[in-house]
Structure formats: structure tokens, C-alpha cells
Design a protein around this motif. Structure first.
Motif, PDB file in Angstrom:
ATOM      1  N   ALA A  84      44.612  49.964  38.886  1.00  0.00           N
ATOM      2  CA  ALA A  84      44.306  50.806  37.737  1.00  0.00           C
ATOM      3  C   ALA A  84      45.555  51.537  37.257  1.00  0.00           C
ATOM      4  CB  ALA A  84      43.215  51.801  38.103  1.00  0.00           C
ATOM      5  N   GLU A  85      46.367  52.019  38.186  1.00  0.00           N
ATOM      6  CA  GLU A  85      47.600  52.704  37.803  1.00  0.00           C
ATOM      7  C   GLU A  85      48.531  51.780  37.047  1.00  0.00           C
ATOM      8  OE1 GLU A  85      49.158  54.183  41.444  1.00  0.00           O
ATOM      9  OE2 GLU A  85      47.773  55.892  41.548  1.00  0.00           O
ATOM     10  N   ARG A  86      48.621  50.547  37.493  1.00  0.00           N
ATOM     11  CA  ARG A  86      49.508  49.593  36.825  1.00  0.00           C
ATOM     12  C   ARG A  86      48.994  49.213  35.442  1.00  0.00           C
ATOM     13  NH1 ARG A  86      50.472  49.196  42.111  1.00  0.00           N
ATOM     14  NH2 ARG A  86      52.541  48.514  42.797  1.00  0.00           N
ATOM     15  N   LEU A  87      47.702  49.340  35.240  1.00  0.00           N
ATOM     16  CA  LEU A  87      47.122  49.029  33.944  1.00  0.00           C
ATOM     17  C   LEU A  87      47.003  50.267  33.058  1.00  0.00           C
ATOM     18  CD1 LEU A  87      44.357  46.547  35.129  1.00  0.00           C
ATOM     19  CD2 LEU A  87      46.410  45.978  33.830  1.00  0.00           C
ATOM     20  N   GLY A  88      47.346  51.417  33.615  1.00  0.00           N
ATOM     21  CA  GLY A  88      47.335  52.639  32.819  1.00  0.00           C
ATOM     22  C   GLY A  88      45.958  53.188  32.531  1.00  0.00           C
ATOM     23  N   VAL A  89      44.981  52.922  33.419  1.00  0.00           N
ATOM     24  CA  VAL A  89      43.623  53.438  33.229  1.00  0.00           C
ATOM     25  C   VAL A  89      43.165  54.085  34.529  1.00  0.00           C
ATOM     26  CG1 VAL A  89      43.052  51.695  31.494  1.00  0.00           C
ATOM     27  CG2 VAL A  89      42.553  51.247  33.904  1.00  0.00           C
ATOM     28  N   SER A  90      42.041  54.761  34.488  1.00  0.00           N
ATOM     29  CA  SER A  90      41.485  55.357  35.697  1.00  0.00           C
ATOM     30  C   SER A  90      40.720  54.301  36.490  1.00  0.00           C
ATOM     31  CB  SER A  90      40.543  56.506  35.342  1.00  0.00           C
ATOM     32  OG  SER A  90      39.363  56.001  34.728  1.00  0.00           O
ATOM     33  N   PRO A  91      40.600  54.470  37.807  1.00  0.00           N
ATOM     34  CA  PRO A  91      39.814  53.518  38.605  1.00  0.00           C
ATOM     35  C   PRO A  91      38.374  53.386  38.109  1.00  0.00           C
ATOM     36  CG  PRO A  91      41.132  54.920  40.044  1.00  0.00           C
ATOM     37  CD  PRO A  91      41.259  55.495  38.658  1.00  0.00           C
ATOM     38  N   GLY A  92      37.779  54.506  37.674  1.00  0.00           N
ATOM     39  CA  GLY A  92      36.410  54.448  37.182  1.00  0.00           C
ATOM     40  C   GLY A  92      36.286  53.620  35.919  1.00  0.00           C
ATOM     41  N   HIS A  93      37.232  53.795  34.997  1.00  0.00           N
ATOM     42  CA  HIS A  93      37.209  53.015  33.757  1.00  0.00           C
ATOM     43  C   HIS A  93      37.433  51.534  34.050  1.00  0.00           C
ATOM     44  CE1 HIS A  93      37.524  51.971  29.616  1.00  0.00           C
ATOM     45  NE2 HIS A  93      38.828  51.746  29.641  1.00  0.00           N
ATOM     46  N   LEU A  94      38.339  51.241  34.962  1.00  0.00           N
ATOM     47  CA  LEU A  94      38.585  49.849  35.338  1.00  0.00           C
ATOM     48  C   LEU A  94      37.332  49.230  35.943  1.00  0.00           C
ATOM     49  CD1 LEU A  94      40.531  47.454  35.757  1.00  0.00           C
ATOM     50  CD2 LEU A  94      41.128  48.468  37.971  1.00  0.00           C
ATOM     51  N   THR A  95      36.690  49.949  36.838  1.00  0.00           N
ATOM     52  CA  THR A  95      35.485  49.429  37.483  1.00  0.00           C
ATOM     53  C   THR A  95      34.398  49.151  36.455  1.00  0.00           C
ATOM     54  OG1 THR A  95      35.970  50.586  39.550  1.00  0.00           O
ATOM     55  CG2 THR A  95      33.672  49.942  39.152  1.00  0.00           C
ATOM     56  N   GLN A  96      34.214  50.056  35.531  1.00  0.00           N
ATOM     57  CA  GLN A  96      33.186  49.886  34.512  1.00  0.00           C
ATOM     58  C   GLN A  96      33.465  48.666  33.640  1.00  0.00           C
ATOM     59  OE1 GLN A  96      32.950  53.141  31.705  1.00  0.00           O
ATOM     60  NE2 GLN A  96      30.825  52.696  31.191  1.00  0.00           N
ATOM     61  N   ALA A  97      34.710  48.513  33.209  1.00  0.00           N
ATOM     62  CA  ALA A  97      35.055  47.398  32.322  1.00  0.00           C
ATOM     63  C   ALA A  97      34.949  46.061  33.036  1.00  0.00           C
ATOM     64  CB  ALA A  97      36.473  47.596  31.773  1.00  0.00           C
ATOM     65  N   VAL A  98      35.454  45.995  34.261  1.00  0.00           N
ATOM     66  CA  VAL A  98      35.430  44.727  34.997  1.00  0.00           C
ATOM     67  C   VAL A  98      34.002  44.333  35.344  1.00  0.00           C
ATOM     68  CG1 VAL A  98      36.114  43.614  37.153  1.00  0.00           C
ATOM     69  CG2 VAL A  98      37.769  44.981  35.879  1.00  0.00           C
ATOM     70  N   ARG A  99      33.202  45.304  35.774  1.00  0.00           N
ATOM     71  CA  ARG A  99      31.816  44.985  36.123  1.00  0.00           C
ATOM     72  C   ARG A  99      31.028  44.523  34.902  1.00  0.00           C
ATOM     73  NH1 ARG A  99      28.853  46.012  40.576  1.00  0.00           N
ATOM     74  NH2 ARG A  99      30.329  47.540  41.421  1.00  0.00           N
ATOM     75  N   PRO A 114      56.550  43.329  33.242  1.00  0.00           N
ATOM     76  CA  PRO A 114      56.553  44.645  33.860  1.00  0.00           C
ATOM     77  C   PRO A 114      55.247  45.368  33.620  1.00  0.00           C
ATOM     78  CG  PRO A 114      57.798  44.679  31.830  1.00  0.00           C
ATOM     79  CD  PRO A 114      57.430  43.250  32.081  1.00  0.00           C
ATOM     80  N   VAL A 115      55.108  46.517  34.259  1.00  0.00           N
ATOM     81  CA  VAL A 115      53.887  47.299  34.127  1.00  0.00           C
ATOM     82  C   VAL A 115      53.592  47.612  32.667  1.00  0.00           C
ATOM     83  CG1 VAL A 115      52.830  49.522  34.665  1.00  0.00           C
ATOM     84  CG2 VAL A 115      54.071  48.274  36.429  1.00  0.00           C
ATOM     85  N   GLY A 116      54.610  47.875  31.893  1.00  0.00           N
ATOM     86  CA  GLY A 116      54.397  48.191  30.496  1.00  0.00           C
ATOM     87  C   GLY A 116      53.685  47.080  29.751  1.00  0.00           C
ATOM     88  N   ALA A 117      53.984  45.820  30.103  1.00  0.00           N
ATOM     89  CA  ALA A 117      53.315  44.703  29.447  1.00  0.00           C
ATOM     90  C   ALA A 117      51.845  44.691  29.797  1.00  0.00           C
ATOM     91  CB  ALA A 117      53.969  43.387  29.859  1.00  0.00           C
ATOM     92  N   ASP A 118      51.501  45.029  31.048  1.00  0.00           N
ATOM     93  CA  ASP A 118      50.104  45.083  31.445  1.00  0.00           C
ATOM     94  C   ASP A 118      49.373  46.168  30.664  1.00  0.00           C
ATOM     95  OD1 ASP A 118      50.451  43.080  33.364  1.00  0.00           O
ATOM     96  OD2 ASP A 118      51.179  44.524  34.828  1.00  0.00           O
ATOM     97  N   ARG A 119      49.995  47.340  30.517  1.00  0.00           N
ATOM     98  CA  ARG A 119      49.354  48.432  29.808  1.00  0.00           C
ATOM     99  C   ARG A 119      49.157  48.095  28.336  1.00  0.00           C
ATOM    100  NH1 ARG A 119      52.628  53.383  32.722  1.00  0.00           N
ATOM    101  NH2 ARG A 119      51.284  53.531  34.556  1.00  0.00           N
TER     102      ARG A 119
END
Length: 343
Positions: free
Chosen positions: A250-265, A214-219
Motif C-alpha cells: 500500500a505504501e508503494r502504491l501511495g494508498v492506505s492498507p484499508g483502501h487497497l484492501t477494499q479496492a482489491v477485494r 520506480p514507486v512513482g510509476a506505481d502511484r
């Protein structure tokens, strides 16, 4: 998602229409370590089957004899022993025209890497090459490690699980030192401009059969340092994720889109948007190559309501039309949409 292991003798489960057969690791009994090693003969005929299939487990193969070819996703590797092959969970592979293929295999799930969790990332990097030609010295070293792994699994002496984990870790580290494509032995019929499935930068098969909790496991996963990019990769490997946006991920991972983009890049050198596109292309390629589904149904399965738009998307990303790709990669004698898989 189905379990990665089953007890010996568990009935096989037919795949959903349009899905390739999924092989799970058989265990001799409850509580047994999710690991097996031995010769092709000891592992059984499924270890050299010519039917395209995927696994819930990792597979490392030391090929010492034989001819023909080994196809991993869309790369066809000629068998010219000695070789070392690394196959990730979810990658589709099969043998072609194999004659007297021999060697040793090590099969294990991610749970078996608990003592050396960093080996998962190394294995993902190894899968970018998949197929390594070995010189005499490396062949001897790899052969000795594989033989020891097989002996530990066969004899099951006291402490065999700890010894096997240690030997596997050494094998992974030694494999990471191997040069790529030594001797000019490279693949043929590799796909076009789409990213290589299984690479660290591609949300392809590397996480395709991992736990889909579930989403909680991803977070929970992203609370560990440096785990956000890995969690994103595993998330986008899910079939239902192909139509998700970066914001939805990003919502499913519990982070902001900007934070996700920064980490993945930072981790992959590519944006989450490009990786989502790569995941979509990869799923389309698998359906085109390994099922009889019409192009319009392939388009629908990966989130395109308009088949014409899907065709333009696919040509832009791969350099070929869906029809041309299917003609080039399809196996005419078998449809995985109707195949009945072994366990």
C-alpha cells in the motif's frame, strides 16, 4: 526489467540462475510496431520449442494441425485441433511431443493495445482457460481473422498498423465469446489448491514481465479509475515483492492498507493478503519445477529463512510437499537454471 522488444539480431541474454529463459519480441527496425503474426514456420523454430520459457509479450495461437501437448504453466493441454491458445507475458510454456504442429500466431506487447486498453483485462480473463477447442464455425471465423493479421504483417501496406490493431481487437472480443473446454478437452496435471496463475484474482505471470518502474510509476498508475487492483497485481508479480506485507504494498502504491484492501477485494473477490500468498506459492512452484535449486534455496528466494516453515506453508497452500511437487512436475532432461536461452 529488461525491455519487452529487441531489434532483429540483438544478442541473447542468459537468465539469472534459477530464472527461465525470457524471450523478447524481435522487431525489424527502430519504431516498428510491437506486433508480429504468421505461421509457425514464419515465426521460426522458437514458436514450437520444447524448452520451457516465458515471454515479454502476449501470444495468441490458432492451432490447425498436429498432435502432442502444449504445457502452459502446470497445465498440459492435448493437441487436438482446432484450438485457440492465449498466453500472457510471464507464463512459462512449451510444447511436448509435437508432430507437425501448424497454425498461425499473433505476438504483441501491451503497447500494441493502446487503441483498446480494455483488451488487456479480457486477455487476462481468457488466460484463466488458456486453451479453447473450436467448432467448425468458430474455427472458420478465428482462422479468417488470424489469416488477415498474418497478411497485414507480411504485406505491410499503408495503414497496416491500424488495421492490425483493429483486427486484433476483434479477435480478442471473439475469443471472449468462446465456451470453456468445449467437447471435454481439458488439461491434465494441474496444480493443487494454489490459485490459477494469470487469473484476474492471482498476481501470477500476467504482470511478471511488465515494466518494473520506480514507486512513482506505481502511484501514477492508481490515479486512473479502477486501476488500483491492477497496479497491485503488477506490483506483487515482482520477484522482490514476495516477502512484502499488504502495508508495504500500500505504501508503494501511495494508498492506505484499508483502501487497497477494499479496492482489491471489490475487483477480485479476494484479499490482498491472499493474493500475496498466491504470488509466493506461484514463484515457489516455478523454482521447484524449472530449476535444480535445493528446497532451502527456493525457500530463501521467496522470503523464508526457515526451510521447515516453508515446507509447512507450501503443503498447506498446495496440498503437497515441495519434494513431491518437484517430482511430479520437473523436467529431468533440462535445468532452466543453467539453460542458455534464445532471444
Amino acid at each position: 526489467m529488461r525491455s519487452t522488444t529487441v531489434l532483429r539480431g540483438t544478442p541473447c541474454i542468459a537468465p539469472p540462475p534459477g530464472e527461465p529463459p525470457l524471450h523478447r519480441l524481435e522487431l525489424p527496425g527502430p519504431g516498428a510496431a510491437p506486433f508480429a503474426a504468421g505461421s509457425f514456420e514464419e515465426m521460426g523454430p522458437l514458436s514450437w520449442t520444447d524448452h520451457p520459457h516465458r515471454h515479454t509479450f502476449y501470444e495468441i495461437i490458432h492451432v490447425t494441425a498436429g498432435s502432442g501437448a502444449h504445457v502452459i504453466d502446470f497445465a498440459r493441454w492435448p493437441v487436438r485441433p482446432p484450438h485457440l491458445a492465449v498466453i500472457l507475458p510471464g507464463q512459462i510454456h512449451h510444447w511436448q511431443g509435437d508432430r507437425d504442429v501448424d497454425g498461425t500466431l499473433a505476438l504483441f506487447t501491451e503497447d500494441f493495445l493502446v487503441d483498446h486498453p480494455g483488451d488487456r483485462d479480457v486477455l487476462r480473463q481468457l488466460a484463466r482457460t488458456s486453451w479453447f477447442a473450436l467448432d467448425d464455425e468458430d474455427d472458420t471465423r478465428i482462422g479468417r481473422l488470424m489469416a488477415d493479421l498474418a497478411a497485414e504483417h507480411r504485406q505491410r501496406a499503408a495503414g497496416h498498423e491500424s488495421v492490425s490493431r483493429a483486427l486484433l481487437h476483434v479477435l480478442v472480443v471473439r475469443a471472449a465469446r468462446l465456451p470453456e473446454h468445449r467437447g471435454g478437452t481439458g488439461p491434465s496435471q494441474v496444480t493443487g489448491s494454489a490459485a490459477t496463475p494469470g487469473s484476474a484474482a492471482t498476481p501470477g505471470p500476467a504482470g511478471a514481465v511488465g515494466p518494473a518502474g520506480p514507486v512513482g510509476a506505481d502511484r501514477a498508475a492508481v490515479t486512473r479509475p479502477g486501476a488500483l487492483a491492477e497496479a497491485f497485481t503488477r506490483l506483487t508479480a515482482r520477484r522482490e515483492a514476495v516477502a512484502w506485507s499488504v502495508r508495504e504494498c500500500a505504501e508503494r502504491l501511495g494508498v492506505s492498507p484499508g483502501h487497497l484492501t477494499q479496492a482489491v477485494r471489490a475487483a477480485t473477490g479476494r484479499s490482498p493478503g491472499r493474493l500475496l500468498i498466491a504470488a509466493r506459492v506461484y514463484q515457489a512452484q516455478q523454482l521447484l519445477a524449472h530449476t535444480e535449486l535445493p528446497v532451502r534455496q527456493v525457500a530463501a528466494r521467496i522470503g523464508f529463512a526457515d526451510p521447515a516453515y516453508f515446507c509447512r506453508f507450501f503443503r498447506r497452500e498446495t496440498g503437497s510437499s515441495p519434494g513431491d511437487f518437484r517430482k511430479h512436475h520437473r523436467r529431468h532432461h533440462q535445468s532452466l537454471a543453467t539453460a542458455q536461452p534464445p532471444a
